[in-house]
Design a protein around this motif. Structure first.
Motif, PDB file in Angstrom:
ATOM      1  N   GLU A   1      10.454  -7.911 -55.400  1.00 27.92           N
ATOM      2  CA  GLU A   1      10.901  -6.686 -56.517  1.00 27.92           C
ATOM      3  C   GLU A   1      11.990  -7.285 -57.345  1.00 27.92           C
ATOM      4  O   GLU A   1      12.005  -7.253 -58.658  1.00 27.92           O
ATOM      5  CB  GLU A   1      11.544  -5.367 -55.843  1.00 27.92           C
ATOM      6  CG  GLU A   1      10.282  -4.640 -55.277  1.00 27.92           C
ATOM      7  CD  GLU A   1      10.936  -3.709 -53.920  1.00 27.92           C
ATOM      8  OE1 GLU A   1      11.946  -3.888 -53.610  1.00 27.92           O
ATOM      9  OE2 GLU A   1       9.780  -3.051 -53.405  1.00 27.92           O
ATOM     10  N   HIS A   2      12.942  -8.140 -56.846  1.00 29.31           N
ATOM     11  CA  HIS A   2      13.969  -8.923 -57.613  1.00 29.31           C
ATOM     12  C   HIS A   2      13.329  -9.917 -58.403  1.00 29.31           C
ATOM     13  O   HIS A   2      13.741  -9.899 -59.755  1.00 29.31           O
ATOM     14  CB  HIS A   2      14.766  -9.794 -56.639  1.00 29.31           C
ATOM     15  CG  HIS A   2      16.124  -8.949 -56.445  1.00 29.31           C
ATOM     16  ND1 HIS A   2      16.956  -8.300 -57.194  1.00 29.31           N
ATOM     17  CD2 HIS A   2      16.323  -8.578 -54.978  1.00 29.31           C
ATOM     18  CE1 HIS A   2      17.798  -7.807 -56.419  1.00 29.31           C
ATOM     19  NE2 HIS A   2      17.551  -8.199 -55.002  1.00 29.31           N
TER      20      HIS A   2
ATOM     21  N   TYR B   1      17.555  -2.984 -43.595  1.00 25.68           N
ATOM     22  CA  TYR B   1      16.314  -3.395 -44.337  1.00 25.68           C
ATOM     23  C   TYR B   1      16.593  -4.910 -44.935  1.00 25.68           C
ATOM     24  O   TYR B   1      17.781  -4.934 -45.587  1.00 25.68           O
ATOM     25  CB  TYR B   1      15.819  -2.345 -45.278  1.00 25.68           C
ATOM     26  CG  TYR B   1      14.882  -3.137 -46.158  1.00 25.68           C
ATOM     27  CD1 TYR B   1      14.857  -3.447 -47.485  1.00 25.68           C
ATOM     28  CD2 TYR B   1      13.384  -3.038 -45.501  1.00 25.68           C
ATOM     29  CE1 TYR B   1      13.869  -3.990 -48.120  1.00 25.68           C
ATOM     30  CE2 TYR B   1      12.228  -3.591 -46.257  1.00 25.68           C
ATOM     31  CZ  TYR B   1      12.449  -4.156 -47.669  1.00 25.68           C
ATOM     32  OH  TYR B   1      11.579  -4.522 -48.602  1.00 25.68           O
ATOM     33  N   ASN B   2      16.128  -5.774 -44.634  1.00 28.87           N
ATOM     34  CA  ASN B   2      16.105  -7.190 -45.085  1.00 28.87           C
ATOM     35  C   ASN B   2      15.001  -7.595 -45.850  1.00 28.87           C
ATOM     36  O   ASN B   2      13.998  -7.836 -45.397  1.00 28.87           O
ATOM     37  CB  ASN B   2      16.732  -8.281 -44.066  1.00 28.87           C
ATOM     38  CG  ASN B   2      17.140  -9.525 -44.768  1.00 28.87           C
ATOM     39  OD1 ASN B   2      16.793  -9.755 -45.913  1.00 28.87           O
ATOM     40  ND2 ASN B   2      17.631 -10.522 -44.010  1.00 28.87           N
ATOM     41  N   GLY B   3      15.016  -7.581 -47.103  1.00 27.39           N
ATOM     42  CA  GLY B   3      13.984  -7.737 -47.961  1.00 27.39           C
ATOM     43  C   GLY B   3      13.695  -9.338 -48.385  1.00 27.39           C
ATOM     44  O   GLY B   3      12.812  -9.456 -49.173  1.00 27.39           O
ATOM     45  N   ASN B   4      14.372 -10.201 -47.626  1.00 28.33           N
ATOM     46  CA  ASN B   4      14.175 -11.635 -47.992  1.00 28.33           C
ATOM     47  C   ASN B   4      14.475 -12.346 -47.057  1.00 28.33           C
ATOM     48  O   ASN B   4      15.420 -12.964 -46.697  1.00 28.33           O
ATOM     49  CB  ASN B   4      15.365 -12.060 -49.174  1.00 28.33           C
ATOM     50  CG  ASN B   4      15.089 -13.373 -49.725  1.00 28.33           C
ATOM     51  OD1 ASN B   4      14.419 -14.167 -49.359  1.00 28.33           O
ATOM     52  ND2 ASN B   4      15.831 -13.565 -50.979  1.00 28.33           N
TER      53      ASN B   4
ATOM     54  N   ALA C   1      12.074   0.905 -55.631  1.00 29.79           N
ATOM     55  CA  ALA C   1      12.454   0.379 -56.827  1.00 29.79           C
ATOM     56  C   ALA C   1      11.881   1.455 -57.896  1.00 29.79           C
ATOM     57  O   ALA C   1      10.976   2.297 -57.541  1.00 29.79           O
ATOM     58  CB  ALA C   1      11.812  -1.030 -57.282  1.00 29.79           C
ATOM     59  N   TYR C   2      12.832   1.507 -59.126  1.00 30.69           N
ATOM     60  CA  TYR C   2      12.340   2.412 -59.859  1.00 30.69           C
ATOM     61  C   TYR C   2      12.335   1.733 -61.442  1.00 30.69           C
ATOM     62  O   TYR C   2      13.337   0.990 -61.613  1.00 30.69           O
ATOM     63  CB  TYR C   2      13.302   3.687 -59.833  1.00 30.69           C
ATOM     64  CG  TYR C   2      13.410   5.044 -60.904  1.00 30.69           C
ATOM     65  CD1 TYR C   2      14.160   4.746 -61.879  1.00 30.69           C
ATOM     66  CD2 TYR C   2      12.547   5.718 -60.511  1.00 30.69           C
ATOM     67  CE1 TYR C   2      13.986   5.982 -62.856  1.00 30.69           C
ATOM     68  CE2 TYR C   2      12.322   6.964 -61.275  1.00 30.69           C
ATOM     69  CZ  TYR C   2      13.203   6.889 -62.419  1.00 30.69           C
ATOM     70  OH  TYR C   2      13.291   8.025 -63.386  1.00 30.69           O
ATOM     71  N   ILE C   3      11.377   2.180 -62.374  1.00 30.31           N
ATOM     72  CA  ILE C   3      11.451   1.714 -63.879  1.00 30.31           C
ATOM     73  C   ILE C   3      11.726   3.053 -64.552  1.00 30.31           C
ATOM     74  O   ILE C   3      10.759   3.818 -64.484  1.00 30.31           O
ATOM     75  CB  ILE C   3      10.177   1.111 -64.032  1.00 30.31           C
ATOM     76  CG1 ILE C   3       9.976  -0.176 -63.291  1.00 30.31           C
ATOM     77  CG2 ILE C   3      10.434   0.729 -65.601  1.00 30.31           C
ATOM     78  CD1 ILE C   3       8.759  -0.789 -63.393  1.00 30.31           C
ATOM     79  N   PRO C   4      12.839   3.139 -65.227  1.00 34.92           N
ATOM     80  CA  PRO C   4      13.074   4.535 -65.879  1.00 34.92           C
ATOM     81  C   PRO C   4      12.156   4.590 -67.188  1.00 34.92           C
ATOM     82  O   PRO C   4      11.598   3.314 -67.646  1.00 34.92           O
ATOM     83  CB  PRO C   4      14.653   4.219 -66.349  1.00 34.92           C
ATOM     84  CG  PRO C   4      15.066   3.001 -65.538  1.00 34.92           C
ATOM     85  CD  PRO C   4      14.086   2.339 -65.157  1.00 34.92           C
TER      86      PRO C   4
ATOM     87  N   ALA D   1      16.974  -0.739 -58.382  1.00 37.01           N
ATOM     88  CA  ALA D   1      17.032  -0.162 -57.055  1.00 37.01           C
ATOM     89  C   ALA D   1      17.105   1.349 -57.348  1.00 37.01           C
ATOM     90  O   ALA D   1      17.746   1.886 -57.875  1.00 37.01           O
ATOM     91  CB  ALA D   1      18.242  -0.588 -56.117  1.00 37.01           C
ATOM     92  N   ALA D   2      16.080   1.996 -56.745  1.00 35.06           N
ATOM     93  CA  ALA D   2      15.862   3.583 -56.775  1.00 35.06           C
ATOM     94  C   ALA D   2      17.318   4.200 -56.344  1.00 35.06           C
ATOM     95  O   ALA D   2      17.662   4.050 -55.396  1.00 35.06           O
ATOM     96  CB  ALA D   2      14.749   3.927 -56.318  1.00 35.06           C
TER      97      ALA D   2
END
Lengths: 173, 571
Positions: B190-191, A165-168, B368-371, B209-210
């Motif tokens: 997400e970044h 997977y490449n997200g960028n 992705a995950y937010i605690p 990252a989850a």
């Protein structure tokens, strides 16, 4: 059901789309109907032609080369309730009547433009069952085409096992 | 005849019986077998052997004749409400397998086959912290957990090393780090969102990252299991031919089988745990054979109840004797009570402008995950709800095909999809619910299923705390999106029913005091110390984390304790 048993023994029911035997090369899919279908030979011909109208072939890519017409017959036979299927059959015959009226030919013998006009007349129709027929057949033709091997792998870059997977990724151009 | 009976009984006698072969049943089997115990696993469903029994694994869309649609003749026996797909039809339960009575709306997902829901789960894994274990004590709901993080920490280590977890070392106290292999990286949007959250909320909120149970860098232990690197097929819930994610089928069960100590008995619907009034102890488990409907008894020194939360409740409630007329271990009448789950009602999404020059390639099995960030350090006085929620996040670009026309234009449009103008980000909430006594399960007094087992009555409903928490999630996501410059913000309380989260828990809760709990700090029934309950049923509170990792750690810990207790002659 007996016919399903026969299909299963021939390995056709679950093996994917019916493919032409080697000695039949040179025949087009339009010439070969599914014997065991609830759709008559004539109805299958019209349905093939509808699929061809919706997604005509170019460079051997289109509804017919990707055997979407066979997919439609099998799908409507096996996955649709009887009343929906009966409506589809009814409307296919109406299409032939309408083609005769407007252009003096059976639907399958009309030109692409003529066929488009006849099929599109079902979309604008006040008759709900005509609209339903239009939406269903168009939707399933697109679905069958979109999920065919050539379209997914060659045009949409689908890989069964991407491995990454490449997200960028920069968009070219 | 007597000799035949004795031999027959001997053949049906084991050191340990494990009820259920899902995530926790598999772990109980592995630990008990690794410790030399002759172990019987009773699974109510059919056998599913790794790779052999994954009929749809690694099949491309065009390899399904109807591209996933299920033909009519295969739909018989399934209610019309069910959304059936050919890819996963073989995991579906027929309606008549186990009818149940939902007094209030409840969605009950069951995985009745060897491996259970460990084949179907989302593979998301996070550790609890003491902010979770201390919750009931601090906030005054439920009873105090009889354990703390330090008790379970070595067992998190233990199960994570074996299962293989991908993620980062994030250094966040409320979400302790796991032992991890390289994370499946976030994408560019997400970044960006992560940066914005950091900018506006500092150390109070984090996007990561989850963490998930996928092999990104298989170690020796994984190769020994016969598993290899996840290759991002993202067809996980069909079973994985690579063993790329953790399941009982790919991991713990084959491992236990290799010890030579494991006997698997699928098609064994557990009826009850046998309490011998004369011997004053639990001596085994009674089943109904799924095919013959014959009742059979199996005997053991130890019983592990891992049938999945509500099933474990059912089995104990159905285990009556003179000593325990109200269900095994149920002196205090609390068995089946304080059922809780996770609040998955809220969704929030938005458009993300400014990334027109970026897209993604490949696929990923995680996101992705937010605690949880609400009520972490204390019950915040300005909030109208207790506890809090974690958030799942996933951004993507997606593409678009105009299908308005028919003919040549349509073909060209389909062959050449266009990237969407903007990226899109979607989120879902995972809220802790506060266990309430009124939310319970019990057995029907008059209705049974086809095995002669009383049907389960589920009586659970949302509470004001859940409504207020959902509201807060919608407000906070809106604020976070706005601060990040996202547009077209769309938030919704879907009012999905309890159980839709598939994290139902409780009913056999752990606690210090037998007067207010059913199991002790070692997951033993207070009143039947050779019976261990280590699946979701044992949970005193729910936390906001995906729970399976915690269940597996509790199981490994309890199983090793059971072995020690057996050696010491205490059980």
């Amino acid at each position: 059901m007996k016919r399903r048993e026969v299909l299963k023994t021939l390995g056709l029911a679950t093996a994917g789309l019916v493919s032409l035997p080697a000695w039949a090369s040179g025949w087009t899919a339009l010439d070969v109907t599914i014997e065991s279908s609830t759709f008559s030979s004539s109805e299958q011909t019209i349905l093939s032609s509808v699929a061809d109208t919706i997604i005509p072939a170019k460079n051997n890519i289109g509804a017919i080369p990707q055997e979407v017409d066979k997919f439609l017959v099998r799908l409507f036979d096996e996955c649709y309730e009887k009343d929906e299927r009966d409506n589809i059959k009814r409307q296919l015959n109406v299409m032939n009547d309408r083609s005769m009226e407007s252009f003096g030919s059976l639907f399958a013998d009309c030109t692409q433009q003529e066929r488009e006009r006849v099929f599109l007349s079902f979309d604008g129709s006040d008759d709900e069952s005509e609209q339903e027929f239009f939406q269903r057949v168009k939707y399933e033709t697109i679905r069958g085409f979109r999920t065919s091997k050539v379209v997914m792998e060659y045009y949409h870059g689908y890989k069964l096992v991407p491995g990454f997977y490449n997200g960028n990724v920069d968009v070219e151009g | 005849m007597a000799n035949l009976n004795i031999n027959s009984k001997k053949k049906r006698t084991y050191d340990a019986i494990v009820i259920g072969s899902g995530a926790t049943g598999g772990w109980a089997a592995k630990e008990l077998c690794d410790n030399g115990l002759n172990t019987l696993v009773l699974e109510r469903g059919r056998d599913v052997k790794h790779i052999e029994d994954y009929p749809t694994a690694s099949k491309a869309p065009w390899e399904f004749e109807f591209r996933g649609t299920v033909p009519l003749d295969k739909r018989t026996g399934y209610g019309s409400g069910k959304r059936l797909r050919m890819e996963t039809l073989h995991w579906q339960l027929k309606d008549d397998e186990q009818p149940y009575i939902a007094e209030k709306p409840f969605r009950w997902f069951r995985g009745y086959h060897v491996g259970g829901k460990s084949l179907l789960w989302a593979r998301q894994t996070q550790r609890w912290s003491d902010y979770d274990f201390e919750g009931p004590e601090r906030d005054g709901f439920a009873v105090d957990w009889p354990i703390r993080y330090k008790d379970i920490e070595p067992w998190y280590d233990h199960v994570e090393k074996f299962a293989g977890i991908a993620g980062d070392k994030d250094g966040i106290p409320e979400l302790p780090d796991s032992i991890v292999q390289p994370a499946i990286d976030l994408n560019v949007v997400e970044h960006y969102f992560k940066e914005k959250i950091n900018e506006h909320y500092g150390d109070d909120r984090h996007l990561l990252a989850a963490r998930c149970a996928h092999l990104t860098d298989p170690q020796e232990i994984h190769l020994q299991q016969g598993r290899s690197k996840c290759l991002h097929q993202t067809m996980c819930n069909r079973g994985c031919n690579l063993g790329g994610y953790f399941s009982s089928n790919s991991s713990t069960l084959p491992w236990a089988m290799k010890t030579g100590n494991l006997t698997m008995r699928p098609n064994s619907v557990v009826h009850s745990v046998i309490y011998d009034d004369e011997q004053e102890k639990v001596t085994g488990v009674r089943i109904v054979d799924r095919h013959s409907k014959e009742m059979m008894d199996f005997y053991s020194n130890i019983v592990f109840v891992n049938a999945s939360a509500l099933n474990s409740n059912m089995i104990l409630m159905n285990s009556t004797s003179n000593r325990f007329p109200n269900g095994l271990g149920n002196d205090n009448g609390l068995l089946g009570k304080y059922i809780a789950w996770h609040n998955y009602r809220g969704n929030a999404s938005a458009s993300v402008p400014g990334f027109e020059d970026k897209k993604t390639e490949g696929r990923r099995p995680s996101y992705a995950y937010i605690p949880r960030f609400r009520n972490v350090l204390e019950q915040e006085s300005n909030l109208d709800f207790q506890r809090g929620y974690a958030v799942g996040v996933s951004a993507g670009r997606g593409s678009y095909t105009n299908t308005d026309k028919i003919g040549d234009k349509l073909r060209e449009n389909i062959l050449n999809p266009e990237l969407n103008e903007n990226w899109h980000i979607g989120t879902w909430m995972m809220g802790e619910t506060v266990p309430l006594e009124k939310n319970h399960v019990r057995l029907s007094k008059d209705k049974t299923d086809k095995y002669g087992i009383p049907q389960l009555i589920i009586s659970c409903e949302w509470d004001e705390n859940d409504v207020n928490m959902t509201e807060d999630y919608l407000q906070e996501m809106t604020a976070m999106f706005e601060k990040a410059g996202f547009t077209n913000i769309d938030v919704e309380d879907t009012h999905s029913p309890p159980g839709a989260d598939i994290h139902e828990m409780g009913g056999v809760r752990m606690g210090h005091d037998p007067a207010t709990s059913l199991t002790n700090k070692w997951n033993q029934l207070h009143h039947a110390k050779n019976v261990f309950v280590t699946d979701g049923a044992c949970m005193t509170s729910t936390g906001s984390q995906n729970p399976t990792l915690t269940y597996m750690a509790l199981t490994a810990r309890a199983a090793n304790y059971a072995v020690e207790e057996l050696k010491r002659g205490n059980i």
